[in-house]
Write a protein that holds these residues in place. Structure first.
Motif, short mmCIF file in Angstrom:
data_model
loop_
_atom_site.label_atom_id
_atom_site.label_comp_id
_atom_site.label_asym_id
_atom_site.label_seq_id
_atom_site.Cartn_x
_atom_site.Cartn_y
_atom_site.Cartn_z
N MET A 158 1.14 -3.07 10.64
CA MET A 158 1.73 -2.99 9.32
C MET A 158 2.65 -2.02 9.09
O MET A 158 3.71 -2.06 8.43
N ARG A 159 2.67 -0.96 10.29
CA ARG A 159 3.57 0.19 10.16
C ARG A 159 4.99 -0.43 10.83
O ARG A 159 5.95 0.27 10.76
N GLY B 164 -10.81 3.16 3.59
CA GLY B 164 -9.68 2.55 3.20
C GLY B 164 -9.60 2.88 1.55
O GLY B 164 -8.76 3.20 0.98
N GLY C 202 -10.20 -6.23 3.05
CA GLY C 202 -11.15 -5.04 3.40
C GLY C 202 -12.18 -4.98 2.54
O GLY C 202 -13.38 -4.83 2.82
N MET D 277 -7.98 -7.85 10.53
CA MET D 277 -7.59 -6.58 9.98
C MET D 277 -7.14 -5.74 11.21
O MET D 277 -6.16 -4.54 10.61
N LEU D 278 -7.79 -5.37 12.24
CA LEU D 278 -7.42 -4.44 13.18
C LEU D 278 -6.08 -4.57 13.65
O LEU D 278 -5.11 -3.80 13.67
N TYR E 159 0.12 -4.79 2.26
CA TYR E 159 -0.82 -3.88 2.12
C TYR E 159 -1.74 -4.49 1.04
O TYR E 159 -3.22 -4.27 1.14
N HIS F 122 -9.15 6.71 9.26
CA HIS F 122 -9.18 5.43 9.16
C HIS F 122 -8.63 4.87 10.74
O HIS F 122 -8.97 3.82 11.31
N GLU F 123 -7.64 5.23 10.95
CA GLU F 123 -6.98 5.18 12.19
C GLU F 123 -7.82 5.35 13.58
O GLU F 123 -7.94 4.39 14.18
N HIS G 38 -4.31 -6.66 2.80
CA HIS G 38 -4.99 -5.84 3.61
C HIS G 38 -6.41 -5.23 2.90
O HIS G 38 -7.34 -5.24 3.39
N LYS G 39 -6.08 -4.78 1.79
CA LYS G 39 -6.95 -4.07 0.95
C LYS G 39 -8.01 -5.27 0.51
O LYS G 39 -9.30 -5.02 0.47
N GLY H 88 -6.28 8.96 6.22
CA GLY H 88 -5.62 7.75 6.71
C GLY H 88 -5.77 8.14 8.41
O GLY H 88 -6.01 7.03 9.19
N MET I 249 -15.60 1.66 7.20
CA MET I 249 -14.06 1.55 7.31
C MET I 249 -13.47 1.03 6.01
O MET I 249 -12.62 1.62 5.52
N PRO I 250 -14.17 -0.01 5.35
CA PRO I 250 -13.55 -0.24 4.13
C PRO I 250 -13.72 0.69 2.97
O PRO I 250 -12.67 1.22 2.07
N GLY J 235 -3.54 -4.30 10.51
CA GLY J 235 -3.31 -2.95 10.19
C GLY J 235 -2.55 -2.15 11.17
O GLY J 235 -1.73 -1.48 10.85
#
Ligand code: HEM
Ligand code: HEM
Length: 190
Positions: A32-33, A106, A54, A25-26, A47, A150-151, A50-51, A147, A102-103, A29
């Protein structure tokens, strides 16, 4: 024969399952950008998965926390220094906060987003109560802030995961059995 006490089988399974999912996930994630901007359906799919993963981590981590609270961890070897035990405990506490926090952050992001979210790319994921009422600018600002949190949380976890791995390998090299605490073993603390 190695006779170091180890964590229970359930704790070990949960440790490795969650560790693999979190590392994916790290990495996923942060990647993803770089999704192509012109491929909207691929972005939505990535996405949504990812959710979904998560939320799975959230469920497994709550189970793990409950399990941890009702099962004592194995005692440490006497060679391990007091400050090392303290530091590892602090890192482990951070991990539990991270695995659950973290989740939830999210989930808070998607609760303040304009876009719908779907578990397994199919089932609509409900917004968190209290956040779904935000609208307009206030909602967008909160969404940006969440966001960012989260980052930052992700970078903190990456640093501490590296420290955790270095510490585990260092102790294993010193006593030859340390990693066995999280691996199958003869003598378990059940
Ligand atoms: C995302 C990655 C990881 C996370 C979030 C994580 C999290 C944790 C947590 C929370 C504990 C404490 C368990 C408890 O007392 O309830 C723990 C223990 C442990 N982990 Fe990890 N871990 C990760 C990856 C790894 C890796 C890659 C290794 C091996 C190199 C490893 C080796 C160990 C060992 C040996 C212990 C037992 C340490 C002790 O009893 O003091 N972990 N881990
Ligand atoms: C332990 C579980 C999770 C990990 C390790 C994780 C990790 C990450 C990482 C590294 C990023 C990229 C950093 C960023 O651009 O903000 C990210 C972004 C994102 N994550 Fe997660 N995530 C987890 C759980 C969740 C959950 C459960 C959801 C929603 C239900 C979620 C929704 C999002 C969203 C919407 C973004 C994009 C944020 C933005 O662009 O501002 N994440 N995640």
């Amino acid at each position: 024969m190695v006779t170091t006490p180890s964590y229970t089988r359930t704790a070990r399974w949960l440790h490795w399952a969650i560790a693999v999912l979190i590392v994916c996930m790290l990495a996923g994630g942060l990647l993803m950008r770089f999704l192509p901007e012109d491929n909207f359906s691929l972005t939505v799919l990535v996405y949504n998965w990812h959710k979904t993963i998560g939320i799975l981590i959230l469920v497994l981590s709550v189970v793990r926390l409950v399990w941890r609270l009702i099962h004592k961890p194995p005692v440490h070897d006497a060679n391990i220094k007091g400050w090392e035990v303290l530091l590892s405990k602090a890192v482990h506490v951070f991990f539990y906060v991270f695995m659950i926090g973290m989740p939830l952050i999210g989930w808070a992001i998607i609760s303040t987003s304009r876009f719908p979210s779907k578990l397994f790319n199919v089932l609509p994921l409900a917004k968190l109560p209290g956040l779904r009422n935000y609208t307009g600018d206030a909602r967008d600002k909160l969404n940006d802030l969440l966001g960012d949190i989260h980052e930052v949380f992700a970078y903190m976890a990456i640093a501490l995961i590296i420290l955790h791995i270095v510490a585990a390998v260092k102790h294993h090299r010193e006593d030859g059995v340390f990693l066995r605490r999280m691996l199958p073993n003869k003598k378990k603390v059940d």
